[in-house]
Design a protein around this motif. Structure first.
Motif, PDB file in Angstrom:
ATOM      1  N   HIS A 100     -13.382  -7.871  12.485  1.00 15.56           N
ATOM      2  CA  HIS A 100     -12.740  -8.966  13.226  1.00 15.56           C
ATOM      3  C   HIS A 100     -11.872  -9.844  12.330  1.00 15.56           C
ATOM      4  CE1 HIS A 100     -16.311  -8.531  16.166  1.00 15.56           C
ATOM      5  NE2 HIS A 100     -15.329  -7.722  16.464  1.00 15.56           N
ATOM      6  N   VAL A 101     -12.132  -9.778  11.030  1.00 15.06           N
ATOM      7  CA  VAL A 101     -11.367 -10.611  10.101  1.00 15.06           C
ATOM      8  C   VAL A 101     -10.003  -9.977   9.787  1.00 15.06           C
ATOM      9  CG1 VAL A 101     -11.411 -11.574   7.750  1.00 15.06           C
ATOM     10  CG2 VAL A 101     -13.488 -11.595   9.115  1.00 15.06           C
ATOM     11  N   LEU A 102      -9.901  -8.649  10.010  1.00 15.28           N
ATOM     12  CA  LEU A 102      -8.682  -7.933   9.602  1.00 15.28           C
ATOM     13  C   LEU A 102      -7.378  -8.505  10.161  1.00 15.28           C
ATOM     14  CD1 LEU A 102      -9.802  -4.191   9.684  1.00 15.28           C
ATOM     15  CD2 LEU A 102      -9.215  -5.566   7.683  1.00 15.28           C
ATOM     16  N   PRO A 103      -7.307  -8.821  11.486  1.00 14.40           N
ATOM     17  CA  PRO A 103      -6.042  -9.370  11.991  1.00 14.40           C
ATOM     18  C   PRO A 103      -5.678 -10.686  11.311  1.00 14.40           C
ATOM     19  CG  PRO A 103      -7.566  -8.889  13.802  1.00 14.40           C
ATOM     20  CD  PRO A 103      -8.307  -8.666  12.529  1.00 14.40           C
ATOM     21  N   TRP A 104      -6.685 -11.440  10.895  1.00 16.34           N
ATOM     22  CA  TRP A 104      -6.426 -12.730  10.227  1.00 16.34           C
ATOM     23  C   TRP A 104      -5.898 -12.536   8.831  1.00 16.34           C
ATOM     24  CZ3 TRP A 104      -7.290 -17.773  12.106  1.00 16.34           C
ATOM     25  CH2 TRP A 104      -7.690 -17.791  13.450  1.00 16.34           C
ATOM     26  N   GLU A 105      -6.262 -11.412   8.244  1.00 14.42           N
ATOM     27  CA  GLU A 105      -5.777 -11.133   6.905  1.00 14.42           C
ATOM     28  C   GLU A 105      -4.362 -10.566   6.953  1.00 14.42           C
ATOM     29  OE1 GLU A 105      -6.244  -7.580   5.052  1.00 14.42           O
ATOM     30  OE2 GLU A 105      -7.099  -8.355   3.195  1.00 14.42           O
ATOM     31  N   SER A 106      -4.082  -9.730   7.977  1.00 11.83           N
ATOM     32  CA  SER A 106      -2.799  -9.012   7.972  1.00 11.83           C
ATOM     33  C   SER A 106      -1.649  -9.837   8.568  1.00 11.83           C
ATOM     34  CB  SER A 106      -2.930  -7.677   8.703  1.00 11.83           C
ATOM     35  OG  SER A 106      -3.395  -7.908  10.008  1.00 11.83           O
ATOM     36  N   ASP A 107      -1.959 -10.892   9.309  1.00 12.35           N
ATOM     37  CA  ASP A 107      -0.905 -11.714   9.906  1.00 12.35           C
ATOM     38  C   ASP A 107      -0.721 -12.979   9.058  1.00 12.35           C
ATOM     39  OD1 ASP A 107       0.067 -12.550  13.185  1.00 12.35           O
ATOM     40  OD2 ASP A 107       0.156 -13.951  11.509  1.00 12.35           O
ATOM     41  N   ARG A 108       0.482 -13.160   8.530  1.00  6.51           N
ATOM     42  CA  ARG A 108       0.703 -14.284   7.608  1.00  6.51           C
ATOM     43  C   ARG A 108       0.409 -15.638   8.247  1.00  6.51           C
ATOM     44  NH1 ARG A 108       5.376 -11.734   4.662  1.00  6.51           N
ATOM     45  NH2 ARG A 108       4.464 -11.111   2.694  1.00  6.51           N
TER      46      ARG A 108
ATOM     47  N   PHE B  89       8.855 -10.173   1.953  1.00  7.51           N
ATOM     48  CA  PHE B  89       9.139  -9.361   3.134  1.00  7.51           C
ATOM     49  C   PHE B  89       7.857  -8.954   3.840  1.00  7.51           C
ATOM     50  CE2 PHE B  89      12.887  -8.864   0.495  1.00  7.51           C
ATOM     51  CZ  PHE B  89      13.847  -9.230   1.431  1.00  7.51           C
ATOM     52  N   ASP B  90       7.967  -8.736   5.159  1.00  9.28           N
ATOM     53  CA  ASP B  90       6.813  -8.298   5.943  1.00  9.28           C
ATOM     54  C   ASP B  90       6.386  -6.906   5.486  1.00  9.28           C
ATOM     55  OD1 ASP B  90       7.071 -10.596   7.314  1.00  9.28           O
ATOM     56  OD2 ASP B  90       8.006  -9.703   9.093  1.00  9.28           O
ATOM     57  N   GLY B  91       5.084  -6.727   5.407  1.00  9.06           N
ATOM     58  CA  GLY B  91       4.538  -5.400   5.133  1.00  9.06           C
ATOM     59  C   GLY B  91       4.948  -4.810   3.797  1.00  9.06           C
ATOM     60  N   ALA B  92       5.417  -5.646   2.877  1.00  8.92           N
ATOM     61  CA  ALA B  92       5.832  -5.117   1.574  1.00  8.92           C
ATOM     62  C   ALA B  92       4.616  -5.007   0.676  1.00  8.92           C
ATOM     63  CB  ALA B  92       6.863  -6.043   0.934  1.00  8.92           C
ATOM     64  N   GLY B  93       3.992  -3.852   0.626  1.00  6.87           N
ATOM     65  CA  GLY B  93       2.823  -3.702  -0.244  1.00  6.87           C
ATOM     66  C   GLY B  93       3.249  -3.800  -1.695  1.00  6.87           C
ATOM     67  N   GLY B  94       2.579  -4.670  -2.438  1.00 10.21           N
ATOM     68  CA  GLY B  94       2.821  -4.716  -3.873  1.00 10.21           C
ATOM     69  C   GLY B  94       4.004  -5.541  -4.329  1.00 10.21           C
ATOM     70  N   GLY B  95       4.501  -6.406  -3.467  1.00  9.41           N
ATOM     71  CA  GLY B  95       5.538  -7.345  -3.915  1.00  9.41           C
ATOM     72  C   GLY B  95       6.904  -6.723  -4.159  1.00  9.41           C
TER      73      GLY B  95
ATOM     74  N   LYS C 214      21.506 -11.015   2.314  1.00  9.22           N
ATOM     75  CA  LYS C 214      22.443 -10.023   2.907  1.00  9.22           C
ATOM     76  C   LYS C 214      22.123  -8.605   2.438  1.00  9.22           C
ATOM     77  CE  LYS C 214      26.449 -12.838   3.978  1.00  9.22           C
ATOM     78  NZ  LYS C 214      26.727 -13.954   3.052  1.00  9.22           N
ATOM     79  N   GLN C 215      21.503  -8.503   1.264  1.00  6.96           N
ATOM     80  CA  GLN C 215      21.167  -7.160   0.756  1.00  6.96           C
ATOM     81  C   GLN C 215      19.941  -6.569   1.457  1.00  6.96           C
ATOM     82  OE1 GLN C 215      20.650  -7.815  -3.458  1.00  6.96           O
ATOM     83  NE2 GLN C 215      22.594  -8.899  -3.535  1.00  6.96           N
ATOM     84  N   HIS C 216      19.314  -7.359   2.328  1.00  7.70           N
ATOM     85  CA  HIS C 216      18.096  -6.873   2.997  1.00  7.70           C
ATOM     86  C   HIS C 216      18.219  -7.062   4.497  1.00  7.70           C
ATOM     87  CE1 HIS C 216      16.074  -6.812  -0.944  1.00  7.70           C
ATOM     88  NE2 HIS C 216      16.743  -7.933  -1.166  1.00  7.70           N
ATOM     89  N   PRO C 217      19.201  -6.428   5.135  1.00  8.10           N
ATOM     90  CA  PRO C 217      19.388  -6.676   6.566  1.00  8.10           C
ATOM     91  C   PRO C 217      18.199  -6.171   7.383  1.00  8.10           C
ATOM     92  CG  PRO C 217      20.791  -4.876   5.815  1.00  8.10           C
ATOM     93  CD  PRO C 217      20.117  -5.422   4.602  1.00  8.10           C
ATOM     94  N   GLU C 218      17.946  -6.874   8.460  1.00  7.39           N
ATOM     95  CA  GLU C 218      16.939  -6.455   9.452  1.00  7.39           C
ATOM     96  C   GLU C 218      15.522  -6.358   8.915  1.00  7.39           C
ATOM     97  OE1 GLU C 218      18.351  -2.923  11.431  1.00  7.39           O
ATOM     98  OE2 GLU C 218      20.350  -3.821  11.532  1.00  7.39           O
ATOM     99  N   ARG C 219      15.203  -7.127   7.896  1.00  7.71           N
ATOM    100  CA  ARG C 219      13.798  -7.145   7.454  1.00  7.71           C
ATOM    101  C   ARG C 219      13.213  -8.520   7.740  1.00  7.71           C
ATOM    102  NH1 ARG C 219      12.639  -4.775   1.583  1.00  7.71           N
ATOM    103  NH2 ARG C 219      10.521  -4.826   2.384  1.00  7.71           N
ATOM    104  N   GLY C 220      11.975  -8.541   8.249  1.00  6.57           N
ATOM    105  CA  GLY C 220      11.286  -9.809   8.472  1.00  6.57           C
ATOM    106  C   GLY C 220      10.843 -10.383   7.131  1.00  6.57           C
ATOM    107  N   TYR C 221      10.837 -11.685   7.007  1.00  7.44           N
ATOM    108  CA  TYR C 221      10.460 -12.295   5.723  1.00  7.44           C
ATOM    109  C   TYR C 221       9.979 -13.722   5.942  1.00  7.44           C
ATOM    110  CZ  TYR C 221      15.010 -14.466   6.384  1.00  7.44           C
ATOM    111  OH  TYR C 221      16.062 -15.155   6.917  1.00  7.44           O
TER     112      TYR C 221
END
Ligand code: ADP
Length: 339
Positions: free
Chosen positions: A103-111, A143-149, A166-173
């Motif tokens: 149950h804790v997992l969604p709390w960890e994965s959502d910023r 960035f979203d979902g960027a494992g390892g920075g 501009k070098q990272h279009p369409e990425r959530g951050y």
């Protein structure tokens, strides 16, 4: 009648912190199973640490192995590669025994949820800028979902941000205040059997290229127009100034306490608070990982802190196996497995 540890097998994905999980299982008398991607078989065979290796092309095949692992008495130990390979729904759907609280997992994965959790715990967090025009000091763009920075970058004005993004279009951050200080990764173990919080150790990350730009002169850094990046390549051990230990324990306890709001049970097992400590010795906590973290890997034969408490080699992987063993012996498995 209580069960016997021979009826169970500790299993994990062969990646991240699997070596210490597999070894720790053996040290506590369990048989173990490694689910291994074909391309990494060599490494896991080479260490002779797995009793059984199940080969897959990709970790995403884990749901297909669920019944087989369950039939073998598998106890899945989650780590970073599991939460990368499977989404929360897929992990929830697994029927085999799972060490920790799903149950804790969604709390960890959502910023956003993670931030709510850490603020509820009363911890000091770096500021988040909701609008780039407000940038008035150093910021780190994550960035979203960027494992390892990987790909994270720094900026310090709205203009600099706009040019670089501009070098990272369409990425959530997110745009987060960059705290100047000493990074400190604090590893804990919360026992759901004893209710006690243990310090397992500390580490710092070794990241490319940020940890090597200092090896060339400032002039060369500018001439080469180097952009810092935070791609993790390893971890180095660390001890913390002893007078800070009480505060570390207090922060860990608060994070555990605040997690109880999630489902009444909250966080247990290994977890990590990731912080930057300023020259004024203020801790800015920028992340929590609610499972074993690879920063515990330098301590397969124990950390200075586990040496004091245990007087025997106690990795975090072994500590998990010890907890599972105690729960089996006390016939208390519902306190360590997710429903
Ligand atoms: P990941 O998303 O892979 O966990 P991190 O969040 O650990 O990556 O961040 C990557 C790097 O940036 C680490 O070296 C970390 O110490 C540093 N860092 C992250 N957030 C901040 C911050 N707010 N201030 C200063 N350094 C930070």
């Amino acid at each position: 009648m209580s069960q016997n540890i021979n009826e169970f097998k500790i299993c994990t994905l062969a990646s991240h912190s699997a070596l210490q999980i597999l070894k720790g299982a053996r040290d506590e008398g369990f048989k173990n199973i490694a689910i291994c991607e074909r391309r990494h078989l060599r490494a896991y065979e080479s260490f002779r640490v797995a009793d059984e290796i199940i080969l897959v092309d990709s970790f995403s095949e884990l749901p297909g192995l669920d019944q087989q692992l369950k039939d073998k008495g598998g106890i899945l130990i989650p780590h970073g590669s599991l939460v990368n390979a499977l989404n929360t729904d897929e992990i929830n759907a697994l029927q085999l025994n799972y060490y920790g609280n799903k149950h804790v997992l969604p709390w960890e994965s959502d910023r956003k949820l993670q931030r709510e959790w850490l603020s509820n715990a009363g911890l000091t967090l770096p500021r988040i800028y909701s609008n780039a025009s407000e940038i008035d000091g150093p910021v780190i763009i994550k960035f979203d979902g960027a494992g390892g920075g990987k790909g994270y970058f720094l900026a310090h004005t709205p203009e600099e941000f706009e040019t670089k993004i501009k070098q990272h279009p369409e990425r959530g951050y997110i745009i987060q205040e960059y705290v100047i200080g000493a990074p400190m990764y604090m590893h804990f173990f919360q026992s759901s059997l004893t209710g006690e919080l243990e310090i397992m150790g500390f580490d710092r990350r070794y990241e490319s290229n940020v940890d090597s730009v200092g090896r060339i002169a400032a002039k060369d850094q500018l001439d080469l127009e180097i952009e810092t990046s935070y791609n993790i390549v390893g971890n180095t051990p660390l001890v913390i100034r002893e007078s800070l230990l009480s505060r570390v324990l207090e922060m860990g306890e608060r994070a555990v306490e605040a997690s109880k709001k999630i489902d009444g049970i909250g966080l247990f097992g290994p977890f990590c608070l990731e912080a930057v400590i300023t020259p004024e010795l203020e801790f800015f906590v920028f992340e929590i990982s609610a499972r074993i973290v690879a920063g515990t890997n330098p301590y397969i034969s124990g950390s200075p802190y586990t040496d004091i408490r245990y007087n025997e080699p106690m990795s975090t992987g072994r500590r998990i196996a010890r907890e599972v063993k105690l729960a089996i012996e006390q016939d208390d498995l519902e306190r360590i497995f997710s429903k």
